[in-house]
Design an enzyme around this catalytic site. Structure first.
Site, PDB file in Angstrom:
ATOM      1  CG  HIS A 177      -1.747   1.198   1.404  1.00 34.53           C
ATOM      2  ND1 HIS A 177      -3.088   1.233   1.099  1.00 34.53           N
ATOM      3  CD2 HIS A 177      -1.431   2.450   1.816  1.00 34.53           C
ATOM      4  CE1 HIS A 177      -3.553   2.442   1.328  1.00 34.53           C
ATOM      5  NE2 HIS A 177      -2.565   3.205   1.776  1.00 34.53           N
ATOM      6  CD  GLU A 178       1.547   3.604   3.733  1.00 32.52           C
ATOM      7  OE1 GLU A 178       1.687   4.655   3.068  1.00 32.52           O
ATOM      8  OE2 GLU A 178       0.548   3.402   4.453  1.00 32.52           O
TER       9      GLU A 178
ATOM     10  CG  HIS B 251       0.378   6.362  -0.672  1.00 30.57           C
ATOM     11  ND1 HIS B 251      -0.711   6.972  -1.238  1.00 30.57           N
ATOM     12  CD2 HIS B 251      -0.080   5.799   0.480  1.00 30.57           C
ATOM     13  CE1 HIS B 251      -1.774   6.786  -0.470  1.00 30.57           C
ATOM     14  NE2 HIS B 251      -1.421   6.069   0.582  1.00 30.57           N
TER      15      HIS B 251
HETATM   16 ZN   LIG Z   1      -2.643   5.283   2.089  1.00 30.39          ZN
END
Ligand SMILES: [Zn+2]
Length: 718
Positions: free
Chosen positions: A506-507, A510
């Protein structure tokens, strides 16, 4: 749910680029005359890769004078733009604003990194002093009438039609941000607005520091084998290591953070200790005394309501959502309500399963919140024959890091090479250079700060230290991923849970959003998109963890080096919708309380009573507590950006689930053509186009909710 570090400072930069004059009272002439020799934080970043942050030259006492000098410098720049005798145009106003505030941008980045990862008591003292001043500084920019007039003139000028699409959007963004920040208000209203903003900044700082204090000062000490019953070896080792840092020799310590509490609640046999740990964690900020956040929340909500009224909006939620993809609180509520009922129904089924199992074991208990994770694990074993502890030996932190690199190579043709010629804030932090696999062109830097330590906020997040842009030359990006894994013994691999592995992806999503950025103007770059759109690229990346390509190459047993057996992968797959009732209700209850708190207007709110009453009205299952209870809800009370915005994760997940369908309908997760569309319309465009339009470009249509309901295992009922 994970969060993107609210890019306060990057946003500050975006806001700060909209700058104007500072009154003489706050101009500090000694700060203005300060040289980079006196204060290395003021220097332009030197070194390789277009310059790198001087993390090796930080001393806490340098922050305040550096911030002051940088604010003064920017105000002078802004003054020049506002007083330009030439008629306003895109170049001399909007672009000039984009170029301003670079020193504050650089210092703000380093200051922000210290705030989230190295917040010692002396740093916190600086933060308490500077937060209101930085807020006041922003207001001086957005409230500069001469400057706003110029922006407005460019915005309304017929010449705007001749600008390209990105330039027109940038102009619209500046104009909108000024108006939303009160540029059209009367002088009196502006003054009150600025008072409110400064007061809020002080309260946000206090709120965060209170939560950090309770996470640091409170912990659970275990003293005997009996108290450790049920805990796997990895958890015992982590607790022993934590005991050393807490000066509890010979004991084991469970820290008051999610990454310590959740596994404890999952495995500890001692029900009384589970309850104790659970109460400690869910009462952060709600214990009376000097770190209690309730009064602060009441004040924040009242100030926010007053500010919204001043700005001409019915509530804070209406103000916040106006520039989101959802546009109105009603639209966001509609989505949340559609998902709420099926997820509550699922929770009742989950609890029934757990109760039946407890009864069968002769436990003679009724499932309480501190039993949920414990029995959930037992049901998982019984139903799917899946033991999380069987999976963990295959999930080595460093191997998974190689896995995310590999995925970035397949989807975006990126290559990662470790570099050591770059200073870091702490020896645990490592840096990689990102290049294009084919052309070897430099793309950016990726910093990785994986381990928990004192002064670091809990959770996992991404941060951009420098955004990609072309206004100030060909500037490449610098991004970081941050987590709170407990460091293992020297030489031993750190094993993480499936959830944590998913968070890593997830990170990294980003980070890839930042690294793929290909825009001209910094205010539109990378992750600077609508709050309810920003979680889309990151949540999408989570899908690649479970691809066979990743698991076979990177989910390798830490002792044998063998890949995770297919049989175990199949079990993980079969259980993918397991416990989605809990996960959804835990999250959604927090999102609903957030929205309702900010729709309540200016009545005085008692946070405890409001939370209780709202949850009762919603029919909150008594076995679950909000993922972030109000007194510790950092997303919404440590700053403005996620306030009335916690729904964003669900909003983005509708896009995510629907978007992954494009790969499934194509040649699978590594379909190059679909990945290229994803890069072109989503990952590279930042905020240069409307997100709904970008999504349509990628998918060929608007998103549908069905994929989300299917992903979470909720039957789509008509
Ligand atoms: Zn996030």
């Amino acid at each position: 749910m994970r969060d993107l570090l609210t890019r306060t400072l990057v946003l500050l930069v975006a806001m700060v680029t909209i700058g104007t004059m500072l009154s003489n009272t706050t101009t500090n002439s000694s700060a203005m005359n300060m040289t980079t020799e006196d204060n290395p934080l003021l220097a332009t970043w030197d070194g390789p890769y277009g310059g790198i942050p001087p993390f090796d030259r930080v001393q806490i006492p340098l922050f305040k004078p550096a911030l002051e000098a940088a604010m003064s410098e920017q105000l002078a720049e802004i003054q020049k733009i506002a007083n330009d005798p030439a008629p306003p145009d895109f170049e001399n106003t909007i672009v000039a604003l984009e170029r301003s505030g670079r020193t504050l941008n650089r210092i703000g980045t380093v200051y922000g990194v210290w705030g989230s990862t190295m917040a010692s008591p002396d740093y916190q003292a600086v933060q308490r002093e500077m937060a209101p001043r930085l807020a006041g500084f922003q207001d001086q920019i957005t409230q500069n009438e001469a400057l706003f007039k110029r922006v407005e003139t460019v915005y309304n000028s017929p010449a705007k039609a001749k600008l390209n699409a990105e330039q027109q959007r940038l102009t619209w963004l500046y104009y909108t941000n000024f108006v939303r920040a009160g540029a059209k208000l009367s002088a009196d209203a502006k003054k009150r607005l600025s008072q409110i903003n400064q007061q809020l900044a002080g309260l946000y700082t206090k709120f965060s520091q209170n939560v950090l204090a309770e996470e640091t000062d409170q912990f659970l000490v275990l003293k005997s084998e009996d108290e450790l019953a049920g805990l796997p070896q990895s958890l015992r080792d982590a607790a022993a290591a934590a005991a050393e840092t807490k000066k509890q020799p010979g004991a084991w310590v469970i820290m008051n953070t999610r990454s310590s509490i959740d596994p404890f609640l999952t495995y500890a046999d001692r029900r009384d200790l589970r309850e104790k740990a659970w109460r400690m964690f869910v009462n952060r900020g709600d214990n009376g005394g000097e770190h209690d956040n309730n009064a602060i929340i009441t004040e924040i909500l009242q100030l926010r309501a007053e500010r919204a009224k001043l700005l001409g909006y019915p509530t804070h939620a209406h103000w916040r959502l106006e520039n989101s993809m959802a546009k109105t609180p009603e639209k966001a509520m509609e989505l949340m309500e559609a998902v709420w009922k099926p997820s509550v129904a699922r929770v009742h089924e989950e609890v029934a399963d757990m109760q039946a199992l407890a009864n069968k074991e002769g436990a003679k208990i009724t499932i309480e919140p501190w039993d949920y994770r414990f029995y959930m694990e037992k049901v998982r074993k019984a139903k799917y024959d899946l033991d999380q502890n069987e999976v963990k030996p295959y999930l080595q932190l460093e191997k998974l890091r190689e896995g995310i690199f590999w995925v970035a190579g397949e989807l975006f043709n990126f290559e990662f090479t470790p570099v050591t010629n770059v200073p870091v804030a702490h020896p645990d932090i490592r840096v990689w250079e990102v290049t294009d696999k084919t052309s070897k062109k430099h793309i950016g830097l990726w910093y990785f700060d994986p381990y928990a330590r004192a002064g670091k906020r809990s959770g996992a997040w991404m941060n951009a230290y420098r955004t990609q842009e072309r206004v100030n030359g060909n500037i490449t990006t610098i991004v970081s991923n941050n987590a709170n894994f407990v460091k293992g013994k020297p030489g031993e691999p750190v094993l993480i849970s499936w959830d944590d592995a998913s968070t890593m992806f997830h990170e990294f999503g980003h980070a890839l959003h930042g690294l793929n950025s290909n825009v001209t103007y910094p205010s539109l770059s990378g992750t600077a998109v609508a709050r309810d759109y920003v979680e889309f690229p990151s949540q999408l990346l989570e899908h690649w963890l479970s691809t066979p390509e990743v698991l076979q190459r990177f989910a390798l047993h830490y002792q044998t080096g063998k890949p995770i057996p297919q049989e175990l992968v199949d079990k993980i797959k079969r259980s993918s919708t397991f416990n989605q009732g809990f996960a959804t209700v835990e999250y959604l209850s927090a999102a609903l309380v957030d929205m309702k708190l900010h729709l309540a207007g200016d009545r005085k709110i008692d946070p405890d009573a409001f939370e209780r009453e709202t949850l009762t009205q919603l029919g909150m299952p008594k076995e679950i507590v909000m993922r972030h209870r109000t007194p510790q809800f950092l997303h919404i009370f440590s700053g403005d950006s996620y306030s009335a915005g916690y729904y964003s994760y669900l909003w983005s997940d509708v896009l995510t689930a629907d978007a992954f369908g494009a790969f499934v309908e194509g040649k699978g997760p590594y379909d190059r053509a679909v990945a290229e569309r994803l890069r072109k319309y989503v990952f590279s465009v930042g905020n240069t186009i409307d997100p709904a339009e970008g999504y349509r470009g990628f998918r060929g249509r608007d998103p549908k909710i069905e994929a989300l309901m299917k992903k979470r295992g909720f039957a789509a009922k008509s």
